[in-house]
Design a protein around this motif. Structure first.
Motif, PDB file in Angstrom:
ATOM      1  N   ASN A   8       0.817  -1.209   0.000  1.00  8.10           N
ATOM      2  CA  ASN A   8       0.000   0.000   0.000  1.00  8.10           C
ATOM      3  C   ASN A   8       0.852   1.260   0.000  1.00  8.10           C
ATOM      4  N   TYR A  87       1.331   2.391 -10.011  1.00  8.44           N
ATOM      5  CA  TYR A  87       0.446   1.291 -10.350  1.00  8.44           C
ATOM      6  C   TYR A  87       1.166   0.282 -11.251  1.00  8.44           C
ATOM      7  N   THR A 105      -4.899  -0.762  -6.375  1.00  9.49           N
ATOM      8  CA  THR A 105      -4.748   0.298  -5.372  1.00  9.49           C
ATOM      9  C   THR A 105      -3.385   0.962  -5.433  1.00  9.49           C
TER      10      THR A 105
ATOM     11  N   GLN B  38     -12.404   8.900 -10.316  1.00  9.72           N
ATOM     12  CA  GLN B  38     -11.590   8.602  -9.139  1.00  9.72           C
ATOM     13  C   GLN B  38     -12.116   9.381  -7.946  1.00  9.72           C
ATOM     14  N   PHE B  39     -12.559   8.654  -6.932  1.00 10.03           N
ATOM     15  CA  PHE B  39     -12.988   9.282  -5.685  1.00 10.03           C
ATOM     16  C   PHE B  39     -11.777   9.451  -4.776  1.00 10.03           C
ATOM     17  N   LYS B  41      -8.850   9.282  -2.336  1.00 11.08           N
ATOM     18  CA  LYS B  41      -8.101   8.182  -1.714  1.00 11.08           C
ATOM     19  C   LYS B  41      -8.408   6.825  -2.346  1.00 11.08           C
ATOM     20  N   GLN B  42      -9.041   6.837  -3.511  1.00 16.78           N
ATOM     21  CA  GLN B  42      -9.333   5.577  -4.182  1.00 16.78           C
ATOM     22  C   GLN B  42      -8.621   5.496  -5.532  1.00 16.78           C
ATOM     23  N   SER B  43      -8.673   4.327  -6.127  1.00 17.94           N
ATOM     24  CA  SER B  43      -8.026   4.146  -7.413  1.00 17.94           C
ATOM     25  C   SER B  43      -8.945   4.592  -8.554  1.00 17.94           C
ATOM     26  N   MET B  45     -11.376   4.178 -11.617  1.00 16.90           N
ATOM     27  CA  MET B  45     -12.353   3.197 -12.074  1.00 16.90           C
ATOM     28  C   MET B  45     -12.780   3.569 -13.480  1.00 16.90           C
ATOM     29  N   SER B  90     -16.417  14.163  -8.121  1.00  9.80           N
ATOM     30  CA  SER B  90     -15.308  13.229  -8.286  1.00  9.80           C
ATOM     31  C   SER B  90     -14.251  13.854  -9.183  1.00  9.80           C
TER      32      SER B  90
END
Lengths: 113, 115
Positions: A8, A87, A105, B38-39, B41-43, B45, B90
């Motif tokens: 992470n 990534y 992630t 992308q929201f 703290k997220q990856s 999509m 977003s």
């Protein structure tokens, strides 16, 4: 697309090398290994990609294990500008033209001055 | 290198209004363009894939009537968020590929805030 596993987060000191690992134990023979990075509040940018042999470019090096089940992105001398989310993505070359990328992630790299 | 731009870079709108985001490939012809969301703290999509001159292909769970995508030329794709709501707030990112090339080039992103 096959799944990848990355830590992470990682930290590194400025001006030191950084090794970012990626596990992809279910990689298929037609999968390329791609690395992208995303700096804060920006879109991702391409870093490097490879298939079997180690690869070098002006940004980084990519070391691929002999069995291809893991790879390591190497930043030879990290700077503060390298702080980003990295990534590791597998892309099936047999789907050439179907360029969909599936982002995991990633690894958040912090560079310590 | 290949450059992809987005406009606007950020937008604030009221709930219920529609917002259009443009994605342009500045120095190459993009046969395929992609839209991601992308929201915090997220990856990223993937929302949809669009090819010039044809209808976009939407990912499962993405409402095609809410997120209208038009890819009218080889250098321009637009994403329109219709009847925007606060949950649509977003970071929207587009990317593009050149014909015959493998690398995907990303735009700088558009931050949408719906009040």
């Amino acid at each position: 697309d096959a799944k990848t596993t990355q830590p992470n987060s990682m930290e590194s000191n400025e001006e030191e090398p950084v090794h970012l690992p990626c596990n992809h134990s279910t990689i298929s023979g037609t999968d390329y290994i791609h690395w992208y990075r995303q700096l804060p509040s920006q879109g991702p940018e391409y870093v490097i990609h490879g298939l079997t042999s180690n690869v070098n470019n002006r940004m980084a090096s990519l070391a691929i294990a002999e069995d291809r089940k893991s790879s390591t992105l190497i930043l030879h001398r990290a700077t503060l500008r390298d702080a980003a989310v990295y990534y590791c993505i597998l892309r099936d070359r047999s789907n050439f033209g179907n360029e969909k990328l599936t982002f995991g992630t990633g690894t958040r790299l912090t560079i310590i001055p | 290198g290949a450059v992809v731009s987005q406009h606007p870079s950020w937008v604030i709108c009221k709930s219920g209004t529609s917002v259009k985001i443009e994605c342009r490939s500045l120095d190459f012809q993009a046969t395929t363009m992609f839209w991601y969301r992308q929201f915090p703290k997220q990856s990223l999509m993937l929302m949809a894939t669009s090819n010039e001159g044809s209808k976009a292909t939407y990912e499962q769970g993405v409402e095609k009537d809410k997120f209208l995508i038009n890819h009218a030329s080889l250098t321009l794709s637009t994403l329109t968020v219709t009847s925007a709501h606060p949950e649509d707030s977003s970071f929207y990112i587009c990317s593009a590929t050149r014909q015959g090339r493998y690398t995907q080039y990303f735009g700088p992103g558009t931050r949408l805030t719906v009040l």
